[in-house]
Design an enzyme around this catalytic site. Structure first.
Site, PDB file in Angstrom:
ATOM      1  N   ASN A 155     -15.982  24.005   5.622  1.00 35.98           N
ATOM      2  CA  ASN A 155     -17.291  23.802   6.245  1.00 35.98           C
ATOM      3  C   ASN A 155     -17.734  22.341   6.337  1.00 35.98           C
ATOM      4  O   ASN A 155     -18.546  22.004   7.195  1.00 35.98           O
ATOM      5  CB  ASN A 155     -18.360  24.671   5.565  1.00 35.98           C
ATOM      6  CG  ASN A 155     -18.552  24.364   4.101  1.00 35.98           C
ATOM      7  OD1 ASN A 155     -17.706  23.728   3.483  1.00 35.98           O
ATOM      8  ND2 ASN A 155     -19.649  24.814   3.546  1.00 35.98           N
ATOM      9  N   GLU A 251     -16.669  22.304  -7.347  1.00 38.09           N
ATOM     10  CA  GLU A 251     -17.898  22.608  -6.603  1.00 38.09           C
ATOM     11  C   GLU A 251     -17.635  23.941  -5.921  1.00 38.09           C
ATOM     12  O   GLU A 251     -16.831  24.002  -4.985  1.00 38.09           O
ATOM     13  CB  GLU A 251     -18.164  21.568  -5.518  1.00 38.09           C
ATOM     14  CG  GLU A 251     -18.411  20.174  -6.028  1.00 38.09           C
ATOM     15  CD  GLU A 251     -18.701  19.190  -4.889  1.00 38.09           C
ATOM     16  OE1 GLU A 251     -19.360  18.197  -5.153  1.00 38.09           O
ATOM     17  OE2 GLU A 251     -18.256  19.419  -3.750  1.00 38.09           O
ATOM     18  N   CYS A 285     -22.843  25.827   1.202  1.00 30.31           N
ATOM     19  CA  CYS A 285     -22.962  26.259  -0.202  1.00 30.31           C
ATOM     20  C   CYS A 285     -24.415  26.273  -0.629  1.00 30.31           C
ATOM     21  O   CYS A 285     -24.826  27.113  -1.428  1.00 30.31           O
ATOM     22  CB  CYS A 285     -22.148  25.340  -1.104  1.00 30.31           C
ATOM     23  SG  CYS A 285     -22.580  23.610  -0.964  1.00 30.31           S
ATOM     24  N   THR A 286     -25.214  25.351  -0.103  1.00 31.56           N
ATOM     25  CA  THR A 286     -26.610  25.256  -0.528  1.00 31.56           C
ATOM     26  C   THR A 286     -27.570  25.961   0.429  1.00 31.56           C
ATOM     27  O   THR A 286     -28.772  25.700   0.420  1.00 31.56           O
ATOM     28  CB  THR A 286     -27.046  23.776  -0.681  1.00 31.56           C
ATOM     29  OG1 THR A 286     -26.745  23.108   0.547  1.00 31.56           O
ATOM     30  CG2 THR A 286     -26.346  23.086  -1.825  1.00 31.56           C
TER      31      THR A 286
HETATM   32  P1  NAP Z   1     -11.817  28.665  -0.011  1.00 33.32           P
HETATM   33  O1  NAP Z   1     -11.268  29.805   0.720  1.00 33.32           O
HETATM   34  O2  NAP Z   1     -11.987  28.777  -1.482  1.00 33.32           O
HETATM   35  O3  NAP Z   1     -10.864  27.411   0.320  1.00 33.32           O
HETATM   36  C1  NAP Z   1     -11.137  26.137  -0.195  1.00 33.32           C
HETATM   37  C2  NAP Z   1      -9.860  25.320  -0.231  1.00 33.32           C
HETATM   38  O4  NAP Z   1      -8.965  25.891  -1.173  1.00 33.32           O
HETATM   39  C3  NAP Z   1      -9.105  25.264   1.092  1.00 33.32           C
HETATM   40  O5  NAP Z   1      -8.508  23.990   1.207  1.00 33.32           O
HETATM   41  C4  NAP Z   1      -8.050  26.321   0.910  1.00 33.32           C
HETATM   42  O6  NAP Z   1      -6.937  26.091   1.731  1.00 33.32           O
HETATM   43  C5  NAP Z   1      -7.705  26.087  -0.547  1.00 33.32           C
HETATM   44  N1  NAP Z   1      -7.027  27.182  -1.228  1.00 33.32           N
HETATM   45  C6  NAP Z   1      -7.155  28.507  -1.028  1.00 33.32           C
HETATM   46  N2  NAP Z   1      -6.356  29.188  -1.889  1.00 33.32           N
HETATM   47  C7  NAP Z   1      -5.730  28.246  -2.657  1.00 33.32           C
HETATM   48  C8  NAP Z   1      -4.786  28.301  -3.713  1.00 33.32           C
HETATM   49  N3  NAP Z   1      -4.310  29.450  -4.180  1.00 33.32           N
HETATM   50  N4  NAP Z   1      -4.356  27.147  -4.250  1.00 33.32           N
HETATM   51  C9  NAP Z   1      -4.809  25.961  -3.795  1.00 33.32           C
HETATM   52  N5  NAP Z   1      -5.701  25.847  -2.788  1.00 33.32           N
HETATM   53  C10 NAP Z   1      -6.166  26.974  -2.236  1.00 33.32           C
HETATM   54  O7  NAP Z   1     -13.254  28.221   0.562  1.00 33.32           O
HETATM   55  P2  NAP Z   1     -13.720  28.037   2.063  1.00 33.32           P
HETATM   56  O8  NAP Z   1     -13.820  29.364   2.715  1.00 33.32           O
HETATM   57  O9  NAP Z   1     -12.923  26.966   2.723  1.00 33.32           O
HETATM   58  O10 NAP Z   1     -15.194  27.437   1.837  1.00 33.32           O
HETATM   59  C11 NAP Z   1     -16.302  28.235   1.605  1.00 33.32           C
HETATM   60  C12 NAP Z   1     -16.663  28.293   0.142  1.00 33.32           C
HETATM   61  O11 NAP Z   1     -16.791  26.975  -0.385  1.00 33.32           O
HETATM   62  C13 NAP Z   1     -17.998  28.964  -0.112  1.00 33.32           C
HETATM   63  O12 NAP Z   1     -17.907  29.798  -1.241  1.00 33.32           O
HETATM   64  C14 NAP Z   1     -18.936  27.803  -0.379  1.00 33.32           C
HETATM   65  O13 NAP Z   1     -20.076  28.123  -1.145  1.00 33.32           O
HETATM   66  C15 NAP Z   1     -18.025  26.862  -1.086  1.00 33.32           C
HETATM   67  N6  NAP Z   1     -18.539  25.510  -0.989  1.00 33.32           N
HETATM   68  C16 NAP Z   1     -19.081  24.940  -2.095  1.00 33.32           C
HETATM   69  C17 NAP Z   1     -19.635  23.679  -2.008  1.00 33.32           C
HETATM   70  C18 NAP Z   1     -20.248  23.012  -3.215  1.00 33.32           C
HETATM   71  O14 NAP Z   1     -20.474  21.816  -3.121  1.00 33.32           O
HETATM   72  N7  NAP Z   1     -20.539  23.709  -4.299  1.00 33.32           N
HETATM   73  C19 NAP Z   1     -19.649  23.001  -0.791  1.00 33.32           C
HETATM   74  C20 NAP Z   1     -19.087  23.627   0.327  1.00 33.32           C
HETATM   75  C21 NAP Z   1     -18.524  24.880   0.222  1.00 33.32           C
HETATM   76  P3  NAP Z   1      -6.638  27.019   3.024  1.00 33.32           P
HETATM   77  O15 NAP Z   1      -7.807  26.933   3.904  1.00 33.32           O
HETATM   78  O16 NAP Z   1      -5.448  26.408   3.617  1.00 33.32           O
HETATM   79  O17 NAP Z   1      -6.394  28.390   2.463  1.00 33.32           O
END
Ligand code: NAP
Length: 471
Positions: A155, A251, A285-286
């Protein structure tokens, strides 16, 4: 546009010749491809960064500053082009995409400035009896940790990578960066500029590929010194399990509550809640993901929210799975008796916004992170119940309290189990110089400007034992 791997400063296809096709969430059109690294390329990326650390760690801060400043200059000339690419890749509107690139460059500049003013400390021991003045002098400074593994979500592919990579590099670490598959084209274009700006070979390696194939190779590599991850709580939990005690900056997901008390300015609260809940379709996320409103003012607040929702312009969800998930949560709430005030329709992956009231703790929307354009409302009878409900969450990123009564605001804020409380404002990561981080299922460690420079380095004490200091 075809993104390559960046290994040892060379742009490479994977030896496997495997690629990942990239489709635009706007219309499904193919817009490019990514190289899909295999396991040995992922391993090599870490080894190359570990090798580069041996010299980069002793480089002059002024040289590191010069290279990052050059990257800043190169990228500043390309903002519209990068924003356009980001827009097409993650279905963010152009203004938001441009703002993400701009704020990321501002963060880079601020990090450079903050690093210029980093100071060490010196210690004297003679405040302790038996230690003579000058006998033991100590110098305490900060130095790089080694190889930082940076992983970002879809995102904010640029903002949530620069906030890891800039402090890591400036503190003398080397980096392996694995962006989310969605958003990686823009990330590739952005970080290529750092190589063009003169980063030495291996200091920043860029790896894309299937997480199920290369994820654990990167996460468990013994030469990784720190993992800086932003993404879902599910993947964050996996990282905690496999990471062998390596320090973690996590995060993770959020379920940011908005508590609206009887003393709130309801126009202000409604407009912050609507923009907080629905900007970028709630894929933040927020985002405000649950409203806890006092019963006495609920009807009035809901009316105001409803009318502000008429102005919303949505963009398509990131993929069909994300849209399906939101609809599942809405259906669950309907089945359990929630009051549907607006049910957003769906066209392809474009979801119109939904507003649902009378949500109860038994409904999935009460606890799960919807990450989409649906705003659930819970009616509460007292301040105590609002706090109790807010703290029932498995997440603890941010919360908002809407009230004109400062005493009440502070009292409630003080009891909320989150990293940040916003008074009369929506949840937000920025400005990026503010400390930012979550607790519970939302992660660990407060990042920021000085905070991230500290987290990306370790203290090192050198004690001079002097024997001839008589004057
Ligand atoms: P995600 O599915 O957890 O993916 C995040 C990252 O992790 C991507 O680069 C993904 O790569 C990678 N990944 C997935 N499985 C992995 C594994 N087994 N080993 C290593 N890396 C792996 O999250 P998303 O859908 O991209 O983002 C949405 C989430 O992020 C929401 O829950 C949101 O709340 C959270 N978020 C949190 C913050 C914060 O600051 N707290 C900010 C923004 C977003 P691939 O895409 O290649 O699978």
């Amino acid at each position: 546009m075809n993104a390559k791997l960046i290994l040892d400063n060379e742009l490479k296809d994977s030896q496997s010749t495997e690629i990942i096709k990239v489709y635009s969430p706007w219309d499904g059109a193919e817009i490019g491809s990514l190289a899909a690294a295999n396991e040995s390329e992922a391993k090599y990326a870490v080894e190359s960064a570990a090798q580069a650390f041996k010299t980069w760690r002793y480089s002059n801060l002024s040289d590191r500053i010069a290279i990052l400043s050059k990257a800043h200059t190169l990228l500043s000339q390309r903002i519209p082009e990068l924003a356009q690419l980001l827009k097409s890749e993650i279905a963010k509107n152009y203004a938001d995409a441009k703002s993400e690139i701009e704020r990321s460059l501002e963060y880079l500049e601020l990090t450079i400035d903050a690093a210029r003013f980093l100071k060490g400390k010196s210690f004297n021991a003679d405040m302790f009896p038996k230690y003579e003045r000058g006998r033991k002098q100590a110098v305490y400074k900060r130095e790089g940790l080694g190889v930082v593994l940076a992983i970002s979500p879809f995102n904010y592919p640029i903002n949530l990578s620069i906030t890891k990579i800039a402090p890591a590099l400036i503190m003398g670490n080397t980096v392996v960066f694995k962006p989310a598959t969605v958003g990686a084209l823009t990330a590739f274009e952005f970080y290529k500029a750092f190589i063009e700006a003169g980063l030495p070979k291996g200091v920043l390696n860029f790896v894309t590929g299937s997480s199920s194939k290369i994820g654990d190779v990167l996460l468990t590599h013994p030469q990784i010194s720190l993992i800086a991850f932003t993404g879902s709580t599910r993947v964050g939990d996996h990282i905690k399990k496999v990471s062998n005690g390596v320090p973690l900056l996590l995060e993770l997901g959020g379920k940011d509550n908005a508590i609206v008390t009887a003393n709130a300015d309801l126009d202000r609260a409604a407009s912050e809640i609507v923009s907080g809940a629905f900007s970028y379709n709630g894929q933040r996320c927020t985002a405000q993901k649950l409203v806890l409103v006092y019963e006495s003012i609920a009807a009035e607040l809901i009316n105001k929210i409803q009318s502000k929702m008429q102005e919303l312009q949505m963009t398509p969800m990131i993929d069909a799975g994300a849209a399906n998930y939101v609809q599942e949560l809405v259906q669950d709430a309907k089945d359990k008796g929630a009051q549907i005030i607006i049910e957003g329709t769906r066209e392809g992956n474009l979801l119109k916004p939904s507003l649902i009231s009378n949500i109860t703790p038994q409904m999935r929307l009460f606890k799960e992170e919807q990450f989409g354009p649906v705003l659930p409302i819970v009616l509460v009878s007292s301040e105590q119940q609002a706090i109790e409900y807010a703290n029932m969450s498995d997440f603890g990123l941010q919360a908002s309290v809407y009230t004109k009564d400062l005493e009440e605001a502070y009292r409630i804020a003080d009891q909320l189990e989150v990293g940040t409380v916003q008074i009369n404002g929506r949840g937000d990561r920025g400005p990026d110089n503010y400390p930012f981080g979550g607790i519970k299922g939302s992660g660990m460690a407060m990042q920021g400007l000085e905070e991230s420079l500290e987290l990306m380095s370790r203290g090192k004490l050198t004690v001079l034992n002097l024997y001839n200091q008589k004057h």
